[in-house]
Structures are given as structure tokens and as C-alpha cells.
Design an enzyme around this catalytic site. Structure first.
Site, PDB file in Angstrom:
ATOM      1  N   ALA A 442     -47.688  38.077 -38.431  1.00  0.00           N
ATOM      2  CA  ALA A 442     -48.768  37.313 -39.062  1.00  0.00           C
ATOM      3  C   ALA A 442     -50.142  37.812 -38.622  1.00  0.00           C
ATOM      4  O   ALA A 442     -50.985  38.178 -39.457  1.00  0.00           O
ATOM      5  CB  ALA A 442     -48.603  35.832 -38.736  1.00  0.00           C
ATOM      6  N   ASP A 468     -43.648  47.887 -34.784  1.00  0.00           N
ATOM      7  CA  ASP A 468     -42.985  46.584 -34.857  1.00  0.00           C
ATOM      8  C   ASP A 468     -41.526  46.858 -35.164  1.00  0.00           C
ATOM      9  O   ASP A 468     -41.212  47.554 -36.123  1.00  0.00           O
ATOM     10  CB  ASP A 468     -43.608  45.711 -35.948  1.00  0.00           C
ATOM     11  CG  ASP A 468     -43.179  44.245 -35.828  1.00  0.00           C
ATOM     12  OD1 ASP A 468     -41.965  43.989 -35.726  1.00  0.00           O
ATOM     13  OD2 ASP A 468     -44.059  43.371 -35.840  1.00  0.00           O
ATOM     14  N   ARG A 479     -47.110  33.524 -44.477  1.00  0.00           N
ATOM     15  CA  ARG A 479     -48.298  33.779 -43.663  1.00  0.00           C
ATOM     16  C   ARG A 479     -48.537  35.261 -43.392  1.00  0.00           C
ATOM     17  O   ARG A 479     -49.611  35.632 -42.940  1.00  0.00           O
ATOM     18  CB  ARG A 479     -48.199  33.023 -42.336  1.00  0.00           C
ATOM     19  CG  ARG A 479     -47.076  33.539 -41.459  1.00  0.00           C
ATOM     20  CD  ARG A 479     -46.643  32.531 -40.411  1.00  0.00           C
ATOM     21  NE  ARG A 479     -45.597  33.076 -39.540  1.00  0.00           N
ATOM     22  CZ  ARG A 479     -44.335  33.181 -39.896  1.00  0.00           C
ATOM     23  NH1 ARG A 479     -43.943  32.802 -41.099  1.00  0.00           N
ATOM     24  NH2 ARG A 479     -43.429  33.674 -39.062  1.00  0.00           N
ATOM     25  N   LYS A 492     -41.202  45.859 -41.109  1.00  0.00           N
ATOM     26  CA  LYS A 492     -42.539  45.291 -41.229  1.00  0.00           C
ATOM     27  C   LYS A 492     -43.624  46.355 -41.113  1.00  0.00           C
ATOM     28  O   LYS A 492     -44.587  46.366 -41.893  1.00  0.00           O
ATOM     29  CB  LYS A 492     -42.754  44.218 -40.151  1.00  0.00           C
ATOM     30  CG  LYS A 492     -42.027  42.923 -40.394  1.00  0.00           C
ATOM     31  CD  LYS A 492     -42.402  41.887 -39.347  1.00  0.00           C
ATOM     32  CE  LYS A 492     -41.730  40.547 -39.623  1.00  0.00           C
ATOM     33  NZ  LYS A 492     -42.090  39.520 -38.634  1.00  0.00           N
ATOM     34  N   ASP A 540     -45.787  37.994 -30.096  1.00  0.00           N
ATOM     35  CA  ASP A 540     -45.363  36.595 -30.184  1.00  0.00           C
ATOM     36  C   ASP A 540     -44.715  36.088 -28.906  1.00  0.00           C
ATOM     37  O   ASP A 540     -44.078  35.048 -28.910  1.00  0.00           O
ATOM     38  CB  ASP A 540     -44.400  36.408 -31.362  1.00  0.00           C
ATOM     39  CG  ASP A 540     -43.122  37.225 -31.208  1.00  0.00           C
ATOM     40  OD1 ASP A 540     -42.986  37.942 -30.200  1.00  0.00           O
ATOM     41  OD2 ASP A 540     -42.262  37.145 -32.108  1.00  0.00           O
ATOM     42  N   ASN A 541     -44.877  36.820 -27.781  1.00  0.00           N
ATOM     43  CA  ASN A 541     -44.321  36.322 -26.529  1.00  0.00           C
ATOM     44  C   ASN A 541     -45.160  36.821 -25.358  1.00  0.00           C
ATOM     45  O   ASN A 541     -45.820  37.864 -25.434  1.00  0.00           O
ATOM     46  CB  ASN A 541     -42.855  36.740 -26.357  1.00  0.00           C
ATOM     47  CG  ASN A 541     -42.692  38.239 -26.227  1.00  0.00           C
ATOM     48  OD1 ASN A 541     -42.764  38.780 -25.126  1.00  0.00           O
ATOM     49  ND2 ASN A 541     -42.482  38.930 -27.348  1.00  0.00           N
ATOM     50  N   CYS A 596     -28.673  19.254 -14.422  1.00  0.00           N
ATOM     51  CA  CYS A 596     -27.931  17.994 -14.394  1.00  0.00           C
ATOM     52  C   CYS A 596     -28.324  17.077 -15.544  1.00  0.00           C
ATOM     53  O   CYS A 596     -27.508  16.309 -16.041  1.00  0.00           O
ATOM     54  CB  CYS A 596     -28.154  17.280 -13.061  1.00  0.00           C
ATOM     55  SG  CYS A 596     -27.210  18.040 -11.720  1.00  0.00           S
TER      56      CYS A 596
END
Length: 939
Positions: A442, A468, A479, A492, A540-541, A596
Site C-alpha cells: 500500500a 517485494d 488500497r 507486486k 509491514d513489520n 496459563c
């Protein structure tokens, strides 16, 4: 054709049901109800220069019912500086007509038409929202009054050079249904006192997140049950975990449990028409490094600019001192009425000098904001602009500007609108740049659009390299506007590069499909990075950002970085030796769900969804992977994780799924309640099942229960797939198989230990009490040669959330909601479950366009070589609530270290200077300093 539109048009299908595949990421920003409201709205956008087409692109992608683009004008060279759907072949042709086909292709659900005649009353009255760009002040007043009196939402947007303006009028009474778009806050209750006022204490595992005046509702309370049925009550915050409500003295005594949830309240807003609002100087102030005086001055300067154009029939001349002084004189006259205490006269002069400029990054930013206001007008979601906004990036201008007017004059090229601001020498420098773009999603698509328009890497010696590794999916189209439906499944980077060449054939661009990490350093090594002028991160990270930041620091290259989260975005520019780097990854362990909690004590739907995701990974990915490793002789002891049995047919798969259901939702819950009965108390005499511990109950399988069957169908099909057995979704046939399935009896065991805390679990792991015995048992079972000879290759699954035919989300939704039913947690629908379990980042085109515009404004400064840190901006923006903070970046951190073997005195070290062989020596010298060692190593 709408009304009197006299240009060509394209008929598109009407929105019925929302296309979740197309609008997937946007739905997580707006929601279904807001999208449905948008699907009934018709929008007129007047002016198809760069700003108008940017707004139109974003509005069409958002999914309104129809968009009509209006423009009487014909394409000129200056339009190509920022109008990305116009080509040189369009020169002399109508801008709206030439843009229509490309705009129509953006979204098959939106009807797009062109109107090439003038604006008039009959035309405007056909629309719910009217947007004016490139308009005169007279038209703004006249049409603003018309729209205000007829309840039509009215928006004005304008950019001139490095200055922008935005105005909104949504009428006398505009109702906002959701002011911020955030999920309603909720918290679990620990105690409620009887009194006036009653005090609610929430569990201490997280802050309640409420503010004074918030209205809340109560549910699931035991004891003081009167609260479960009362209307929403207003609260007063007392602390991070407590608040007071009304009089509870007459209510029953609180016993246990309960959830308190925010109830969002609509609000009513009143807007003035533009002619009245012009006199209002309480503008929305964009918090940009002390520019309040400048933006109030620009409010007068834009009015003066309209007067200049009306009188001279032209914009002020580029770098014309006489025109600048004439404009400033008009501003002073206007201020005789406005009576601002101070004018920013330099801003007025610079506006005059650059008013003929038309810059793609400015249009991207203002266009993103304006389109977001259209969405607010149509959806009644988020707080609209009230009512003026001004923005400038005048700090982009050359700091040592000695060039004459001739250097800024039009050349008859596609860059004339940019040359009018920065000059021809800077344009040539832009064209020689070598830039590396990481990510073509995007933000990457928006950056590439801007790169093409400004001419980055478009000259001799210039180059853009984009990488990419992803392929285009349908959910991208909403988008990532460079892609179309026929591009689905293609790389892409390649499709984006192709689209960029169509926008500007002069751009030199190379597309790669490499992941940027240590494995690709053979491609992106020393020679590659040293040949670059800069890097842009569209990732994106966080991990990838940190890695790229480290590479840029190592090779002393500037980096432009940006990110979005729904309506929120941020930008960062890293300039070697001048600004702080992106830095190391921040630990996310504080947000991790305790094991837990997942295993035994869930109390939120996020917990059950993560549990379901873990079940999926363990059953359908890790187990078959381990079996395959066993077959290759790599991990021989893990094959028994499958139970040592292979299904022979589809019936065996259904039987396995049914037995797994019994284990998870009946047997394990019964075992938990055996260890901790419903009336269990702690050593202090308090109920064990209280606060964040919800007391569960076992489920009884019912083949007529939809969720029960959805689990069996999904689990059986997935189980069959990992063994290569074909399944079915025929529920009737599956019910017949279930009638024959034998369910083993189950009796809870007192010898089973269930951990209450993660600390207990870790202690038992350290002791290894069960591991040794279990390993010996597995060794014995696997000693038989027949097991390995009978085992067969399995087919592990990688979780894919966007394929609705693969049973992955079917399993997650059913598994999670069944566990939620065990613990009386409200279930989540498929849409919400996909967002949480799939860890989807909500996204919308408006925010993406705005963030890319801001990044490219920083690019101007980097290429110009600005040395003053006050020229640069770090941005934090939330388009939903009109939150704009642009600040000066931080300087690089400096440390004093003592390194006696090479220097007798302490000396300062900048992280960005720690490169080459000497860096390693510095690292070694300060390794004993715990905090500094970590920071330097990261750099």
C-alpha cells in the site's frame, strides 16, 4: 449519466452485500454499518488537476455509490507534475474525460462519470457531498451557501506550492455516530461496593481504559444483578483500575464476576457556511513545530491570493518580488479586520513565490485528508474537521537560495509544476538519484506514484530499485491502487514497476522479488548500498524495519520510513549524523498472553482465538512437519505426535474430528473443574473462580448445533487434507457418519496437575518430571521397524486467512467460539475473528496516501541536503480524530565510553558513526556496560 453530465460514463454494478474480499482491510477501519451508509452516497469532485484526482482516487477506492468528476479545463504541461492519470498524449484534451477510464477501473462497485460543463445549481443538488478543488473564492462562497441551505456536505481543498488548505461544512446539525472508531473499551470486574457513589474495582491484569464522562453498561454480574439491566451510566474515574458510578446502596450485595463495557454516544455538530467561517480565526491548529502564527497568516494569505488572481487573471509570478509585496499588502489590509497580533510575512512571500507550483507530495497529503472528510460525511463515522485546516512544508525550500527567477521558469516539461518551486538544477539532481524502495504494498504503491511524478531516478544515471517478495491478492486492490483484478497472482514489484513506467516513461526502475534479510545480502551487499543515494521503507513489520535501518546506518545512507494502522500513521526520516535512527525492536512481551491464560483461564475472545490458532498450528502444521522429518530420519521421535495411526478413509477423519471435539470441549473442561471445582476457594478464603478467572462449563455435542457441526466439518476436512484424503461439506452425510462414531468414556483423574501460573509451569519444566518418562515411552514405541515402513508423507498447512475455501478460518472461528461458549465469553463473528487470529493490520487508502505524501516531502529535504535538523519532521497523525503532531526529529544518541588501550580519556561515540572495523572494537570495549552494549550492537 447523472443529471446533466455531458461526458462519457461507465456503468458499474451497484453495491448490495459488501464485498468483503475487496474491502477486507478497510472494513476493519470503518465497519459494516458505516460502509453500508457510504454505499448510498453520491459524490461530486470538481477539478481534475493533481489534488482533484488524488481525492477522487481515494474516494472511489473507499466504496461510495457513485463519483462524478467535473472539469472544464484541458491538460497542460504543469498538470503532469501531479496528475497521475494524465499522459503527454492528453495535452490539450479535457482532464476529466482523460482521467475517467483509469478512475473507473479502481473499483468495480463504484459508478464513475465525467461532467465537462460548468458547475451550476442543478448539478450540485444531485449529490450528498460536493468537493471543490482549484476553485475561486467566489465559487466557494456561492456554492457553499447553496450546499449549506440544502443539507449537502461541502468540502474545499486547495494546494499552492508548499502550502495547503482544507475546509469542511457538514450543515446545521451533523450527527457523528462514532467519534473515534476505536473498539469500545471493556474490563473485568473484581468488586463493586454498596454506597453512594458505588465504586467499581476492575481486575489488575490491565487498565480499564475509561475516561471521565464515559457511559458504560454492565453484564454477567453475579450478586448485584440490578446493574445488568440498567441503562448506560456515566462514570467518574478514580484510578487506573477503579471508577465510581451512581447510588448502589439499595442494590444486592456483589458476589463475583461481571464485565463493564463502554457504550459509545453519538454527538451533534454545527457548521457555519464558508462565507461566515472565513471570519473565524480559531482554526484547527496542526501541531507542527510552532507554526500557529504561520497558519493563521495563511488563512488571510489564501484569501489575498484569490483577490490577486481575480484582479490580475493569473497567479503571482514565480519568485517575483513585486507580486509578493502586492500579496503581502493585501494580507495586511485583511488583517486590519482580522487583527492578528502577528503576521508571518516570510510565509506570505514564500506562498507568492511558489503559488504556481503543483507538487505531488502536497496533493497526496491534502488529498488524503480531504478524501477522509468525504468518508466521514458519507459514513457519519469519525470526527470531522471543524472547520479549517492549513498545512505547509515551506521548510523544504532551499536554505541557500541564490538562484534567479529564470531558474524556476517553465520549460515545457512534465516537471514544470515542481521546477516552479525548487528550480531546474534541483530537478536534474532528483533525476540522478539512485533509490532503493523496500516494499511494493500500500505505502509502496503510493511512494512509487510520487516518485514517478517528481521524476526521482528519471534521468541519466538515475535508478529506482524496488523489491517485494509478495504476490497480488484480491484484498490488496482496495488500497494498493497500482494493481487491478487482472494482476491477481502476479508479483507486486513487477506490476508496480510497470504501472510507474506508464505514468512516467522516463523513470528508470528495476523490480526484484527478494526478501530483505541476511539471506539476500549477496544481492544487497556493500557495492549495492554504497551506490545508493537513499532508501525508502514501505514495510509491514518491525523486524524488517530494524534490519533495514541497521543496513542504512552501516552504509551511512538516509532512510525514509512510514507506517499506518487504520486511520493512524507515522513517518520518520533518518539522516546520517543528524537524526536518530529507527532503532532496535521494542520487546512485545508485555502484550503476550500468558500460557496459563490460553490453556486454562481465558476471559477474552482474543484468548480463545489465539488458542484456536495454536490448535491449528499444532494439529495441521507442526505435527505433519515433524512426521515428514521423522521419515527423513531427522526427527524420529516426533512421529508419535499423530497418535501412531493413519486414517484409512473419510469416515476415519470425521471420527477423529468428533473425538477431538469431545476432548477439547468436554473432557478437558471436566478435568479442569475436577481440579478446581466451581466453589473452590484460595488459601486466603477468596473464590478461586473470580476476577479474570471465568468458571467454565463442559459442552454436550449436538449435531443440530451449527457451531458444533462447523467444527467437525472443518476439522475433518483439514485432517483429511494433511493425509491426502478428500473430504466433503455435505452435512447430512457427515451426520450419518457421526451416528456410528464411538466416543470413549472419560473419567477425570486426581493425579493430573493443572498449572495456575506460568511460573508454576516453568518450574515443572525445569524439573522435567514427565519429559523423561514420555521420551522413553516414545522410544519404545518407535523401536519397531514396522512403524517407519508404514508411515507416509504428510501435507503440512500454512495458515492462510484470505482463502474462504480452505477451511482454515472455518476451523479457527468454530474452535474459538466453542471455547468461548465453555467460558461464557461473547462469541466473535468471522470478520472479527479473521482480524484477530490473522493479525490483520487495518488499512485504508486515505491514510496511505497521506503518509506517502509526508515521506516524499522529507525526500525533498534529503535530496536538497538540508543540514539543519529543524527542517525535518517526524509525524504522528490520526485522521479519525484530527490529531496532527509534526515535530523535529531527535538527534542521534551519544555515549561516553572509556577505551584506555587506544585513548587515555573518555570520548563521545554516535551510534550512526559506529561503522567499519573500528565499530567492532567499540562494541568489544563497552560490552561490560549492559544497556550501552545492547544499543551499540543493534546499531
Amino acid at each position: 449519466v447523472r443529471g446533466r453530465s455531458n461526458g462519457p460514463h461507465y456503468n458499474m454494478e451497484n453495491i448490495g452485500e459488501i464485498d468483503e474480499g475487496f474491502y477486507s482491510r478497510q472494513l476493519y477501519v470503518l465497519g459494516h454499518e458505516a460502509m453500508q451508509r457510504m454505499g448510498t452516497a453520491s459524490v461530486l469532485i470538481a477539478g481534475m488537476r493533481g489534488l482533484g484526482v488524488e481525492i477522487a482516487k481515494n474516494v472511489i477506492l473507499s466504496g461510495v455509490k457513485s463519483v462524478t468528476v467535473q472539469d472544464e479545463g484541458r491538460t497542460e504541461w504543469t498538470d503532469l507534475s501531479s496528475q497521475f492519470f494524465l499522459r503527454e498524449s492528453h495535452l490539450g484534451q479535457n482532464r476529466a474525460t482523460c482521467s475517467l477510464q483509469q478512475l473507473s477501473a479502481l473499483n468495480p462497485h463504484v459508478r464513475v462519470s465525467a461532467h465537462t460543463g460548468p458547475l451550476d445549481e442543478d448539478l450540485l443538488l444531485q449529490f450528498e457531498v460536493v468537493v471543490l478543488t482549484d476553485s475561486s473564492l467566489g465559487d466557494q462562497k456561492r456554492f457553499g451557501e447553496l450546499c449549506h441551505s440544502h443539507g449537502i456536505k461541502f468540502i474545499v481543498a486547495d494546494t499552492k506550492g508548499l502550502c495547503g488548505q482544507l475546509f469542511c461544512d457538514f450543515g446545521e446539525a451533523f450527527e457523528v455516530l462514532d467519534q473515534n472508531g476505536e473498539m469500545p473499551a471493556s474490563a473485568m470486574i473484581q468488586n463493586i461496593s454498596k454506597g453512594n457513589p458505588g465504586v467499581v474495582v476492575c481486575t489488575d491484569d490491565q487498565k480499564h481504559g475509561f475516561s471521565d464522562g464515559t457511559k458504560v453498561s454492565f453484564s454477567e454480574i453475579q450478586g448485584m444483578t440490578e446493574l445488568n439491566s440498567i441503562d448506560p451510566v456515566e462514570i467518574t474515574v478514580r484510578g487506573l483500575h477503579s471508577f465510581s458510578i451512581g447510588d448502589t446502596s439499595a442494590f444486592s450485595k456483589y458476589e463475583r464476576g461481571g464485565v463493564v463495557t463502554e457504550v459509545k454516544q453519538p454527538c451533534m455538530l454545527n457548521f457555519k457556511p464558508l462565507s461566515e467561517a472565513l471570519l473565524n480565526h480559531e482554526l484547527l491548529k496542526m501541531n507542527d513545530f510552532g507554526k500557529i502564527i504561520r497558519h493563521k497568516t495563511l488563512h488571510l494569505a489564501f484569501q489575498a491570493l484569490h483577490s490577486f488572481v481575480k484582479k490580475e487573471q493569473r497567479l503571482p509570478g514565480v519568485r517575483s518580488q513585486s507580486d509578493a509585496e502586492a500579496l503581502l499588502a493585501t494580507v495586511r489590509e485583511l488583517n486590519a479586520v482580522a487583527q492578528l497580533e502577528q503576521l508571518d510575512e516570510d510565509a506570505v512571500r514564500n506562498l507568492s513565490f511558489t503559488a504556481q507550483g503543483d507538487l505531488a507530495p502536497m496533493n497526496a497529503f491534502i488529498g488524503g485528508l480531504a478524501a477522509q472528510e468525504v468518508i466521514k460525511a458519507c459514513s457519519r463515522k469519525f470526527m470531522p474537521l471543524q472547520q479549517w485546516l492549513y498545512f505547509d512544508a515551506l521548510e523544504c525550500l532551499p536554505q541557500d537560495d541564490q538562484l534567479g527567477e529564470s531558474s524556476f521558469s517553465a520549460k515545457g516539461t512534465r516537471y514544470d509544476g515542481q521546477i516552479a518551486v525548487f528550480g531546474s538544477a534541483f530537478q536534474e539532481k532528483l533525476e540522478r538519484q539512485k533509490y532503493f524502495l523496500v516494499g511494493a504494498g500500500a505505502i509502496g504503491c503510493e511512494l512509487l506514484k510520487n516518485f514517478a511524478l517528481i521524476g526521482l531516478g528519471a534521468g541519466e544515471g538515475g535508478q529506482i530499485t524496488v523489491t517485494d517478495m509478495d504476490f497480488i491478492e484480491r484484498s490488496n486492490l482496495n488500497r494498493q491502487f497500482l494493481f487491478r483484478s487482472q494482476d491477481i497472482g502476479k508479483p507486486k514489484s513487477e506490476i508496480a514497476a510497470k504501472a510507474v513506467r506508464e505514468m512516467n516513461p522516463q523513470v528508470n526502475i528495476t523490480a526484484h522479488q527478494n526478501r530483505l534479510d541476511a539471506d539476500s545480502e549477496g544481492v544487497y551487499g556493500y557495492d549495492f548500498f554504497t551506490g545508493l543515494d537513499g532508501v525508502a521503507a514501505a514495510l509491514d513489520n518491525v523486524e524488517a524495519r530494524v534490519y533495514l535501518d541497521g543496513r542504512c546506518i552501516q552504509h551511512q545512507k538516509p532512510m525514509l520510513e512510514g507506517g499506518t494502522l487504520g486511520s493512524k500513521c507515522h513517518t520518520l526520516v533518518v539522516v546520517p549524523h543528524l537524526t536518530e535512527s529507527y532503532g532496535p525492536a521494542k520487546s512485545s512481551s508485555n502484550n503476550a498472553i500468558p500460557l496459563c491464560t490460553l490453556k486454562n483461564f481465558p476471559h477474552r475472545i482474543e484468548h480463545t482465538l489465539q488458542w484456536a490458532r495454536d490448535q491449528f498450528e499444532g494439529l495441521f502444521k507442526q505435527t505433519p512437519e515433524n512426521v515428514n522429518l521423522f521419515l527423513r530420519g531427522v526427527l524420529w521421535y516426533c512421529a508419535m505426535r499423530t497418535g501412531g495411526q493413519r486414517p484409512a478413509n473419510w469416515e476415519d477423519c470425521v471420527s477423529w474430528a468428533r473425538c477431538k471435539w469431545e476432548t477439547l470441549y468436554n473432557n478437558e473442561i471436566r478435568q479442569l473443574l475436577h481440579c478446581f471445582p466451581a466453589d473452590q476457594v484460595t488459601s486466603t478464603g477468596l473464590p478461586f473462580w473470580s476476577g479474570s478467572k471465568r468458571c467454565p462449563h463442559p459442552l454436550t455435542f449436538d449435531p443440530n448445533n451449527t457451531t458444533h457441526m462447523e467444527y467437525v466439518v472443518a476439522a475433518a476436512n483439514l485432517y483429511g487434507q494433511i493425509y491426502g484424503i478428500k473430504g466433503t461439506t455435505d452435512v447430512a452425510s457427515i451426520r450419518k457418519i457421526l451416528e456410528k462414531v464411538h466416543i470413549p468414556s472419560f473419567t477425570p483423574k486426581s493425579s493430573v496437575k493443572i498449572h495456575v501460573t506460568d511460573e508454576e509451569m516453568q518450574e515443572d519444566k525445569k524439573r522435567g518430571s514427565d519429559d523423561a518418562a514420555r521420551l522413553e515411552e516414545l522410544k519404545g514405541k518407535l523401536a519397531s521397524p514396522s512403524l517407519k515402513s508404514s508411515a507416509m508423507q504428510m501435507y503440512p498447512m500454512d495458515f492462510e486467512k484470505d482463502d474462504d475455501t480452505n477451511f482454515h478460518m472455518d476451523y479457527i472461528v468454530a474452535a474459538s467460539n466453542l471455547r468461548a461458549e465453555n467460558y461464557d465469553i461473547p462469541a466473535a463473528d468471522r470478520h472479527q475473528s479473521k482480524r484477530i487470529a490473522g493479525r490483520i493490520i487495518p488499512a485504508i487508502a486515505t491514510t496511505t496516501a497521506a503518509v506517502a505524501g509526508l515521506m516524499c516531502l522529507e525526500l525533498y529535504k534529503v535530496v536538497l541536503g538540508h543540514k539543519n535538523i529543524s527542517s525535518y519532521r517526524t509525524a504522528y497523525i490520526n485522521l479519525a480524530v484530527q490529531y496532527f503532531v509534526l515535530s523535529q526529529p531527535s538527534r542521534p544518541q551519544q555515549f561516553q565510553v572509556s577505551y584506555s588501550s587506544i585513548h587515555p580519556q573518555p570520548f563521545s561515540v554516535r551510534l550512526s558513526d559506529c561503522v567499519g572495523d573500528f565499530r567492532d572494537e567499540i562494541y568489544e570495549a563497552v560490552s561490560h556496560l549492559q544497556d550501552l552494549s545492547k544499543a551499540l550492537y543493534t546499531a
